[in-house]
Design an enzyme around this catalytic site. Structure first.
Site, mmCIF file in Angstrom:
data_model
loop_
_atom_site.group_PDB
_atom_site.id
_atom_site.type_symbol
_atom_site.label_atom_id
_atom_site.label_comp_id
_atom_site.label_asym_id
_atom_site.label_seq_id
_atom_site.Cartn_x
_atom_site.Cartn_y
_atom_site.Cartn_z
ATOM 1 N N ALA A 259 0.842 -1.191 0.000
ATOM 2 C CA ALA A 259 0.000 0.000 0.000
ATOM 3 C C ALA A 259 0.876 1.241 0.000
ATOM 4 C CB ALA A 259 -0.892 0.008 1.236
ATOM 5 N N GLU A 295 -0.448 2.771 7.024
ATOM 6 C CA GLU A 295 -0.559 3.870 6.040
ATOM 7 C C GLU A 295 -1.222 5.085 6.676
ATOM 8 O OE1 GLU A 295 1.270 3.288 3.632
ATOM 9 O OE2 GLU A 295 1.318 1.101 3.794
ATOM 10 N N GLU A 317 9.755 5.054 7.971
ATOM 11 C CA GLU A 317 9.317 3.656 7.914
ATOM 12 C C GLU A 317 9.536 2.923 9.238
ATOM 13 O OE1 GLU A 317 7.308 2.834 5.889
ATOM 14 O OE2 GLU A 317 7.633 4.102 4.141
HETATM 15 N N1 B3K Z 1 5.868 3.929 1.604
HETATM 16 C C1 B3K Z 1 5.339 2.828 0.853
HETATM 17 C C2 B3K Z 1 6.390 2.000 0.185
HETATM 18 C C3 B3K Z 1 6.885 2.578 -1.079
HETATM 19 C C4 B3K Z 1 7.817 1.597 -1.759
HETATM 20 C C5 B3K Z 1 8.448 2.187 -2.961
HETATM 21 N N2 B3K Z 1 9.256 1.222 -3.661
HETATM 22 C C6 B3K Z 1 4.469 1.950 1.704
HETATM 23 C C7 B3K Z 1 4.741 1.977 3.141
HETATM 24 O O1 B3K Z 1 5.803 1.644 3.622
HETATM 25 O O2 B3K Z 1 3.882 2.367 3.873
HETATM 26 ZN ZN ZN Z 2 5.454 2.703 5.452
#
Ligand code: B3K
Ligand code: ZN
Length: 853
Positions: A259, A295, A317
């Protein structure tokens, strides 16, 4: 194809962008092959970068139709990566850049930028996809408010922010919160909304919508409920309120990952939204809850405060994973969640950290940033925050987080900023702690014990093995949570956090009446490997008596590994005392069924391969498979009665509930089934498959049948019933390959790859088949090398279509150095064949190059 010798980007080279953006105004005229994007971008000089500068904009696969500065046409210099306007073509002050480009969403199979999925227009911009939509400084430290106009006949036209106008064939969206381009999103399609509302803590009403294809509306309830609980939880626990009038989630079938947290418009892989008891397993429900939360939590940790550059990826993250783990612990069982997280960490991150792909939580160079969305950045990034919290305490953590949100709201921040708020809020010096961010590798902690005159001493030695590019590893701060039990099993010293800062360090416990039994690294207080010489009796004692649920489980786990290692490498008989200890856990009804299910689950074959390799042996995949099956058979024989009783007692009664308690019972039931399946000729699995009314049991029963070399009829029936449901057919592919007998895995995968439903360009389907093959340890590492060859063939086929997913899937080979010379030679040959292929993508060149070493 991309450049042949890609140059790495270095953290040390960071420089601010010489312009700021005051506003972005985009118009999309959507057409499948010829979408026009008009961009009006208000630039101004960046006060931190004095002097005149060229205007450099990123751009890939764009056809420039026209460009102007302050209304006057310009002719920038273009190459494959973007365009440049020399400083003398730009005013010495604010100016308006306007450009029109044409793009082809239908031809975009890489699923990055603007693409079409099943007739739906959809975007994915993180990390560097916005440059495939228009020319832009596509870097996270350039933040701007966006206004978007979409022109299309599609019924649903969505973008970030709040809706600010619509009419026949168009819609407008305004996002007042400055954001980096990677958070941009647009979706247009024939989608239906499942609506709800949420009232925030300050009383603002927010409209919530989950957008799905017609017919899927009845599978959105769990996702919506998860969203509402996440919004509430973030208010209650972190004091974070949502900040727009609407929050939209869209489910799409073609997506490279789980996502994406685009501001106000999260885009989800449909497998993480759609669920009903008949079509989704308990694990699916739990993942949906966790990812919806993840998310949503990004709205503050990622969007309001973003990353200065991609090296800081763990800033958003690691923290957001940590927050979603806390959320799941609060929603479900905290000990079970901790064990699950550690299982994942060891299976994915330890594996990465011990192999050729090891890198720091904050890397300092990369070729393709998409290759760094790794278990190390995510899961170890979260562990590092857990350690920080343990070191500064809950109060200190809360103060630091409040300060973080206060100080950096609206900014693009760094790990230095993050550590500074902890230092300022708590007065602690975190210079040594920072090594967790900069140094790769999993520390090994060796412990020895001494007892004399009422004093018990624990001595620890920490060592981190070298990793690519980092030979020397100075000692880190390691929080080691310890509790002491007396020989009756009573706790004499409750959990205390020892702070290890030296390479070797001792800790004393005085005035004890008798020699205690130590429970070390409680709650898995640091992501390290603990080497402790403990005999099986002491492990069994801890399994029976430890008051820390994590270490209670861990004791059983270590015991199982000892027993299995003995069976596999030394041909020893299955240990009776282990089986009895397991029997006691199984029968202990004071324990949560989910916890008992975890204790019953034997270590995976991949885990055993790593364990044997660590112990200096060469793992034999076939012997591991056979040893594990032999232990399961022995357990089933000796514990047949209680296993059958528990299997029956855990049957689902009444209406299905996806909650943790009900799911725990099903997990325990399937755990019993998995063992009994070794001695009952599949009778129970067949009857459960025939009677199951939910996907968890139906899928679990099917897996057992296949594992026993049976189930042909059931495989057919499953297909007949679910052939029109893509997500369930993914499971159908997966279960047949993941659970195939080792000798048949490659053949089964090959046969299924010819099935008309094997839509290999769809990442979910590709992963269902190839990911399952890699997950079938003994099948993938079959001595014939057939699986290696088949797997590499498919990587080469997918690469020109979707390099990102190909690169990610290539990590199946990252453990190659563990195995015997024959297997190593076979894998090396495949890696070399991949690397020798002309036109290989930058993603795969980097990844396979690093794996090959
Ligand atoms: N931020 C996105 C991941 C994006 C990946 C790009 N290759 C989802 C997440 O970690 O919430
Ligand atoms: Zn993330």
């Amino acid at each position: 194809m991309k450049d042949a010798t890609p140059q790495p980007t270095l953290l040390a080279d960071y420089a601010p962008y010489p312009f700021v953006i005051e506003g972005v105004d985009l118009t999309f005229r959507l057409a499948p092959k010829t979408t026009r994007v008009l961009a009006r971008i208000a630039f101004a000089p960046n006060p931190t970068s004095p002097g005149r500068h060229d205007l450099c904009l990123d751009g890939e696969n764009l056809t420039l139709v026209s460009a102007s500065v302050d209304g006057k046409p310009v002719r920038p210099v273009q190459d494959d990566t973007g365009l440049t306007l020399s400083a003398d073509q730009i005013p010495d002050g604010p100016f308006l850049w306007e450009a029109e480009v044409e793009i082809d969403p239908e031809a975009n199979t890489a699923l990055e930028g603007l693409y079409m999925s099943g007739g739906i227009y959809c975007t994915q911009c993180e990390a560097e996809g916005f440059r495939k939509i228009t020319f832009y400084p596509d870097r996270p430290d350039v933040m701007a408010p966006f206004k978007v106009r979409i022109e299309s006949d599609m019924p649903a036209l969505l973008s970030n922010g709040n809706p600010t106008g619509k009419g026949a064939g168009w819609a407008e969206w305004t996002d007042p919160w400055p954001k980096p381009a990677y958070l941009f999103a647009l979706v247009a399609g024939d989608l239906k909304a499942v609506p709800d509302t949420f009232t925030t803590m300050s009383g603002r009403k927010v409209d919530l919508n989950i957008w799905v294809r017609d017919g899927d509306q009845d599978r959105c309830a769990y996702a919506m409920d998860s969203l509402i609980r996440s919004m509430k939880w973030d208010e209650e626990v972190y004091g974070r309120e949502y900040d727009l009038d609407v929050f939209n989630i869209v489910a799409v079938d073609d997506f490279n990952m789980g996502a994406m947290e685009n501001k106000g418009l999260n885009v989800f892989n449909s497998k993480l939204v759609l669920a009903s008891p008949e079509t989704a397993t308990d694990l699916d429900f739990e993942r949906i809850e966790g990812v919806i939360a993840h998310e949503y939590f990004h709205n503050w940790t990622g969007n309001r405060i973003t990353c200065r550059d991609w090296f800081q990826l763990c800033l958003k993250e690691g923290l957001t994973v940590f927050r979603d783990q806390q959320f799941t612990s609060d929603m479900r069982s905290a000990p079970v969640k901790r064990i699950d997280d550690v299982l994942t960490l060891r299976a994915r991150q330890f594996r990465e950290d011990m192999g050729p792909l090891a890198h720091p939580v904050r890397p300092d160079h990369y070729v393709e940033i998409n290759n760094f969305y790794t278990a190390t950045v995510y899961e170890k990034g979260a562990e590092v925050i857990g350690m920080l919290k343990r070191l500064v305490g809950d109060e200190g953590y809360k103060k630091a987080l409040d300060l973080y949100f206060d100080r950096h709201d609206g900014e693009a921040a760094t790990i230095e900023d993050w550590l500074k708020v902890f230092e300022d809020a708590t007065g602690r010096d975190l210079a040594q702690f920072k090594r967790w961010y900069t140094d790769a590798g999993t520390p090994r902690l060796t412990v020895s014990e001494a007892w004399s005159d009422g004093t018990y001493t624990l001595t620890f030695i920490q060592k981190t093995p070298p990793t690519p590019g980092q030979d020397k590893k100075p000692p880190r701060v390691i929080p080691i949570a310890v509790g002491l039990l007396n020989p009756n099993g009573d706790e004499v010293v409750p959990t205390t956090v020892l702070e290890m800062t030296e390479a070797t360090q001792s800790f004393r416990f005085d005035t004890l009446a008798s020699r205690p039994v130590a429970s070390i690294l409680r709650g898995f207080s640091a992501p390290v490997v603990l080497d402790r010489k403990v005999d099986q009796t002491e492990r069994a004692f801890l399994l029976a008596h430890d008051t820390d649920p994590f270490n209670k489980w861990e004791a059983g786990r270590a015991l199982a590994k000892d027993v299995l290692a003995g069976m596999i490498a030394e041909d020893r008989a299955p240990s009776q005392s282990f089986i009895e200890a397991l029997g006691a856990v199984l029968a202990d009804e004071s324990l949560d069924p989910a916890f008992r299910a975890l204790c019953l689950r034997l270590p995976s074959e991949d885990d055993l391969a790593q364990t044997l390799h660590d112990a200096g042996r060469v793992p034999d995949p076939a012997a591991i498979h056979a040893g594990r099956a032999a232990l399961a058979t022995a357990i089933a024989r000796h514990l047949q009665k209680p296993l059958v009783a528990t299997y029956d007692a855990m049957a689902t009664e009444g209406e299905f509930s996806p909650d943790a308690a009900a799911a725990g019972k099903r997990a325990l039931r399937l755990g019993c089934l998995g063992l009994l399946n070794h001695i009952d000729n599949g009778t129970r699995a067949a009857s459960l498959f025939a009677s199951a009314s939910n996907m968890t049991e139906s899928h679990g029963a099917l897996a057992c049948l296949i594992e026993g070399g049976r189930g042909t009829r059931e495989i057919g029936a499953f297909y007949e019933r679910w052939q029109t449901n893509r997500l369930v057919i993914d499971k159908w592919f997966m279960v047949q390959v993941a659970h195939a007998l080792p000798d048949e895995a490659a053949m089964t995968a090959e046969r299924l790859s010819q099935h008309p439903d094997f839509d290999w360009q769809n990442p979910n389907r590709f992963r269902a088949l190839l990911g399952a093959l890699a997950a079938n340890h003994a099948g993938f590492h079959h001595a014939s090398g057939a699986a290696y060859r088949f797997y590499a063939d498919w990587l080469l086929k997918l690469d020109p279509v979707n390099p990102q997913t190909t690169a990610r899937m290539s990590t199946a080979f990252e453990t190659w150095a563990r195995y015997d010379e024959d297997r190593k030679a076979l894998i090396r040959a495949e890696l070399d064949r991949i690397l020798a292929t002309p036109g290989l993508s930058r993603d795969v060149t980097e990844m396979v190059g690093r794996i090959r070493g």
